[in-house]
Design an enzyme around this catalytic site. Sequence first.
Site, PDB file in Angstrom:
ATOM      1  N   GLY A  18      60.782  -9.622  45.709  1.00  0.00           N
ATOM      2  CA  GLY A  18      59.601 -10.252  45.126  1.00  0.00           C
ATOM      3  C   GLY A  18      58.843  -9.423  44.105  1.00  0.00           C
ATOM      4  N   ASN A  20      59.144  -9.737  40.919  1.00  0.00           N
ATOM      5  CA  ASN A  20      58.709 -10.686  39.880  1.00  0.00           C
ATOM      6  C   ASN A  20      57.508 -11.504  40.352  1.00  0.00           C
ATOM      7  OD1 ASN A  20      60.378 -10.729  37.307  1.00  0.00           O
ATOM      8  ND2 ASN A  20      61.962 -10.523  38.885  1.00  0.00           N
ATOM      9  N   ASN A 114      63.106 -20.344  35.354  1.00  0.00           N
ATOM     10  CA  ASN A 114      63.826 -19.301  36.087  1.00  0.00           C
ATOM     11  C   ASN A 114      63.858 -18.029  35.253  1.00  0.00           C
ATOM     12  OD1 ASN A 114      65.727 -18.149  38.037  1.00  0.00           O
ATOM     13  ND2 ASN A 114      67.310 -18.481  36.495  1.00  0.00           N
ATOM     14  N   HIS A 116      66.217 -14.748  34.561  1.00  0.00           N
ATOM     15  CA  HIS A 116      67.576 -14.264  34.778  1.00  0.00           C
ATOM     16  C   HIS A 116      67.713 -12.883  34.128  1.00  0.00           C
ATOM     17  CE1 HIS A 116      71.822 -14.475  35.609  1.00  0.00           C
ATOM     18  NE2 HIS A 116      72.017 -13.982  34.400  1.00  0.00           N
ATOM     19  N   ASP A 157      71.800 -21.619  34.864  1.00  0.00           N
ATOM     20  CA  ASP A 157      71.334 -20.760  33.757  1.00  0.00           C
ATOM     21  C   ASP A 157      71.542 -21.409  32.388  1.00  0.00           C
ATOM     22  OD1 ASP A 157      70.557 -18.709  35.556  1.00  0.00           O
ATOM     23  OD2 ASP A 157      72.584 -17.912  35.589  1.00  0.00           O
TER      24      ASP A 157
HETATM   25  C1  GAR Z   1      65.576 -10.104  39.546  1.00  0.00           C
HETATM   26  O1  GAR Z   1      66.241  -9.185  38.750  1.00  0.00           O
HETATM   27  C2  GAR Z   1      65.866 -11.529  39.076  1.00  0.00           C
HETATM   28  O2  GAR Z   1      65.932 -11.647  37.694  1.00  0.00           O
HETATM   29  C3  GAR Z   1      67.209 -11.769  39.686  1.00  0.00           C
HETATM   30  O3  GAR Z   1      67.151 -11.161  40.966  1.00  0.00           O
HETATM   31  C4  GAR Z   1      66.172 -10.114  40.967  1.00  0.00           C
HETATM   32  C5  GAR Z   1      65.133 -10.425  42.018  1.00  0.00           C
HETATM   33  O4  GAR Z   1      64.219  -9.403  42.154  1.00  0.00           O
HETATM   34  N1  GAR Z   1      67.492 -13.172  39.755  1.00  0.00           N
HETATM   35  C6  GAR Z   1      68.708 -13.678  39.598  1.00  0.00           C
HETATM   36  O5  GAR Z   1      69.703 -13.002  39.447  1.00  0.00           O
HETATM   37  C7  GAR Z   1      68.782 -15.200  39.657  1.00  0.00           C
HETATM   38  N2  GAR Z   1      69.981 -15.653  39.018  1.00  0.00           N
HETATM   39  P1  GAR Z   1      62.765  -9.625  42.785  1.00  0.00           P
HETATM   40  O6  GAR Z   1      62.944 -10.358  44.117  1.00  0.00           O
HETATM   41  O7  GAR Z   1      62.252  -8.232  43.002  1.00  0.00           O
HETATM   42  O8  GAR Z   1      61.924 -10.408  41.816  1.00  0.00           O
END
Ligand code: GAR
Length: 207
Positions: A18, A20, A114, A116, A157
Site C-alpha cells: 500500500g 501507493n 490503475n 502500472h 493494462d
Molecule cells: C506497485 O509497483 C504497483 O504499480 C504494482 O504493484 C506495486 C504495489 O505496491 N501494480 C501492479 O503491478 C499492477 N499490475 P504498493 O502496494 O506498495 O502500492
Amino acid sequence: MLTPERKIRIAVFVSGGGTNLQALMDAQKSGIIKSGEIVHVVSDTADAYALERAQNNGIDTTVVDRKKYPDRESFEKKLIETLKSNNIELIILAGFMRILGSEIIREYENRMINVHPSLIPSFCGKGFYGLKVHEAALAYGVKVTGATVHYVNEIPDGGKIILQKAVAIKKDDTPESLQVRVMKRAEWLILPKATEMVCKELLKGEK
Ligand code: GAR
C-alpha cells in the site's frame, strides 16, 4: 453557512503493502488531491499492510477475500455491492493484483484507473505485475522504464493512458532496487496527479 465543497468519492483497491495508497492519502493531506476524497479502501486479502495504513488514516476498509468466493462472479458481485453501498464514484487500483471482469469494468467505465510500474505498452498485460515487471525490464535490457496511470478497460493494462513518467535504469539495478526507484520517482508522483485530473474532469462533467 458554507456548503462543503463537492468532492468525488474514491475507493482505493489494494492487495499488499500500500505505498501507493499512502502516496494518495499524503497527497490528499497536502492538497494535491482536492477534487476527490478517499472514503474507502478495499483489499482482496486480509493481511494486506495497506489495510493498516488506511485505518491509521481513519479510512473505512472492507476485505473481500477472493478465497472465500466460489467464482469470480460472486467475488465481483460483492465488490460492486461494497462500492454501491458506499456511493463510490471513482475506483483507483493501487497495487491491486487481480484482473477484473467485464461487469465491474463496464459499470465503472471511465471511473476506474490503475497504476502500472512500466511504460505501457512495454512489460504489461496478463502476468506482468509487481516485481515481475521489473524483472522483465532488466532481462530485456531496456535503459529506461517508468510508470503509467491509465483508465481500466477490458484489455489488461490496455485502457487510455492518463500520465506516464520515465525512470532511468542503472547498471547495477536489481528488480528490487528498480522497483523502489520507479515507485519513488514515478508512481507516487503521477498517481496522485492523475487522480486529481480525473476527479476534476468528473466534476466538470456535472456542470
Ligand atoms: C506497485 O509497483 C504497483 O504499480 C504494482 O504493484 C506495486 C504495489 O505496491 N501494480 C501492479 O503491478 C499492477 N499490475 P504498493 O502496494 O506498495 O502500492
